[in-house]
Design an enzyme around this catalytic site. Structure first.
Site, PDB file in Angstrom:
ATOM      1  CD  GLU A 295      24.180  22.223  37.423  1.00  0.00           C
ATOM      2  OE1 GLU A 295      22.973  22.513  37.550  1.00  0.00           O
ATOM      3  OE2 GLU A 295      24.985  22.266  38.379  1.00  0.00           O
TER       4      GLU A 295
ATOM      5  CG  ASP B 157      25.834  20.552  41.605  1.00  0.00           C
ATOM      6  OD1 ASP B 157      24.846  20.560  40.850  1.00  0.00           O
ATOM      7  OD2 ASP B 157      25.882  21.200  42.672  1.00  0.00           O
TER       8      ASP B 157
ATOM      9  CG  ASP C 246      18.454  21.395  39.074  1.00  0.00           C
ATOM     10  OD1 ASP C 246      18.147  21.411  40.284  1.00  0.00           O
ATOM     11  OD2 ASP C 246      19.600  21.131  38.669  1.00  0.00           O
TER      12      ASP C 246
END
Length: 582
Positions: free
Chosen positions: A354, A325, A421
């Site tokens: 990410e 992340d 997201d």
């Protein structure tokens, strides 16, 4: 010859080892300027005996440039090289220092790939090329054990998702529905965070070494991983190493003890006490979210703790890799050490960062295997869904990206069209399943590993977070069976035809101010052309081909080329996946 536009540099995406014997060379030139390009290559210690001219082909094109590529196989793993540039009868030889009108007399001033050292070859896990991922948001997939529901959990699907409500999704729920995933055909799962945290999304980690009791425990995860592996399904977990949560014990200690806390240097604190002043915390955070303090990964104790967690879950439960992340906000030295630890624990682990933007700095073989490919997402959405780009612009967006990464990175790039997201694909398509299908078809016939966000395959919709995080619908009377079959068929096709996974890629036609698109996927055994009509009216696409007989893999229809031209009639928002009969 427009010399100002020509660009090459050693290493990165321009000169790299594809495997232990092969070096890929690339060069950029002004669009439509040069007629031929060759790499002049050989061994510097045996130049006269090994020197050769290797023809380069256009890998990609964008608005401004052409990108050329070739393969060199240096006999002794050393390579000196330059380029011969041609525009009609005009010729220039490009060295590391200059453009010459005559061939260089010797290799001294050419570019160099010194040696293909095995340790330096970027080798992502081979299994990822064959993977089809399925993303699960654990709190919303299925409630298999009501006994571990958090306090105040709502009946499944009884309300719209909010940032704060819970419905009791857990790991047992995933175990109970593995048949659904096997029936769909996916062979890899990406879970958003499972570790102990206070929120429903779990990106505010409290304990990196404990599964959130709401989801189960370590034994439940181990059981799930073993059951997945028995079905040929890999498992990827989410690691939040950029920041912790507010209930993370070291942060709690700093809140309590301030300057005297032994954990003060675990975080980036500008001033004490820890507080929020005019909306800005007095310590670094994810965005400006006070509940997510940024971890100081340069601190040896922090680094040791996080690397221990990364290794622990691989060794204890057998997971197949990590999604990282906010990976772009963590220091590169941390990720380099992370890779060493993870690959030692499992050499076949997939390390996925990410990153929402151009990512070549992380994709040189010393940090990540791939990134979440949001530039791909944006290109696909612009062309197929939002209709803000024509076919030509779409080809330019992807061409630039293909030229920007080593091929082995492109082959395992994580290609998603929606996620926890973003708004769901069907919602972004305005409910038009024809557009959704066309976008998914491209996703499954392109370089990289495709990912389906849970519920897309049955027609779930939802806007941006939290709307995209609805409870999975398990009432089969509410499933879109046609859409499920569509995804099943895409997955079967991708699995059945290696050229769709690892073959070369080339745009054959990309219409300016229109939606007609055609591209080639090809390997030593298969030639496949995909024709697309991203238009509200029917269209005909005609392409020059070398093979006479073709089969549409989607519907079994046979087609014949006439005088070297293959003509395909497509309905509105239609496509054809055509395989040449050898």
């Amino acid at each position: 010859m427009f010399l100002e536009a020509i660009y090459h540099r050693p290493r990165k995406n321009w000169s790299y080892a594809y495997d232990g014997t092969t070096v890929h060379l690339r060069i950029r030139t002004k669009k439509d300027d040069l007629t031929e390009v060759y790499a002049l290559a050989g061994d510097k210690y045996m130049w006269d005996q090994t020197m050769e001219y290797i023809p380069m082909t256009k890998l990609a094109t964008d608005e401004l440039f052409d990108y050329w590529e070739c393969e060199a196989t240096p006999p002794y793993r050393r390579l000196k090289y330059g380029f011969l540039l041609q525009k009609g009868q005009e010729k220039r030889w490009m060295t590391e220092y200059d453009f010459l009108t005559e061939p260089p007399a010797n290799p001294d001033r050419l570019f160099e790939y010194p040696f293909i050292n095995p340790d330096d070859v970027f080798q992502p896990p081979a299994w990822v090329k064959d993977a089809v991922f399925y993303q699960i948001f654990p709190e919303r997939f299925a409630n298999g054990d009501p006994g571990n529901d958090p306090e105040g959990a709502l009946p499944w699907g009884s309300a719209e998702p909010t940032p704060n409500n819970f419905f009791g999704g857990d790991l047992q729920g995933v175990i109970d529905h593995l048949d659904h995933l096997s029936e769909l055909g996916v062979n890899a799962i990406y879970f958003t965070p499972l570790f102990k945290a206070t929120t429903n999304h779990k990106y505010d980690t409290e304990d990196y070494l404990e599964i959130d009791p709401q989801f189960g425990d370590k034994d439940t995860l181990k059981k799930l991983v073993d059951l997945c592996h028995a079905r040929g399904i890999r498992v990827l977990l989410d690691a939040v190493f950029n920041h912790s949560g507010r209930t993370f014990a070291p942060f709690v200690d700093v809140q309590k003890n301030g300057e005297k806390s032994k954990y003060k240097d675990w975080f980036y604190i500008r001033s004490l006490p820890l507080e929020v002043v005019d909306g800005i915390p007095t310590y670094d955070t994810f965005a400006f979210e006070p509940l997510m303090p940024k971890l100081n990964t340069e601190n040896p104790e922090v680094r040791a703790y996080l690397l221990k967690a990364a290794e622990y879950w691989i060794k204890e439960t057998g997971i197949d890799g990590w999604r990282l992340d906010v990976a772009n906000e963590v220091g590169h030295s941390f990720w380099r050490e992370f890779r060493q630890v993870v690959k030692k624990a499992n050499p076949d682990a997939y390390i996925l960062g990410e990153v929402w933007h151009e990512s070549s700095i992380w994709l040189e073989g010393d940090q990540f295997d791939a990134v979440m490919n949001y530039p791909f997402t944006n290109a696909v959405l612009d062309f197929f869904i939002n209709r803000t780009a024509d076919a030509e612009k779409f080809s330019f967006m992807l061409g630039k990206q293909l030229a920007g990464y080593p091929r082995q990175a492109s082959e395992v790039m994580f290609n998603l069209l929606d996620s926890h997201d973003t708004a769901r694909l069907l919602t972004q398509a305005g409910g038009d399943k024809r557009l959704m299908k066309l976008a998914a078809m491209f996703q499954f016939t392109y370089f990289g590993t495709p990912c389906i966000y849970y519920g897309d395959e049955i027609g779930m919709d939802g806007g941006h977070d939290p709307g995209c995080r609805k409870c999975m619908e398990w009432d089969e009377t509410k499933h879109d069976k046609d859409l499920f079959t569509f995804y099943q068929t895409l997955i079967k096709l991708r699995k059945s035809h290696p050229a769709l996974r690892t073959g070369s890629f080339k745009f054959l036609q990309a219409e300016k101010n229109g939606g007609k698109l055609a591209y080639l996927r090809e390997d030593d055994n298969e030639t496949i052309i995909v024709a697309v009509n991203n238009d509200r009216a029917g269209n005909t696409i005609s392409l020059p081909v070398q093979h006479q007989q073709w089969t549409n893999l989607w519907n079994g229809q046979s087609l014949s080329a006439k005088q070297g031209q293959l003509t395909v009639k497509l309905p509105a928002y239609g496509f054809a996946i055509l395989k040449a009969q050898q």
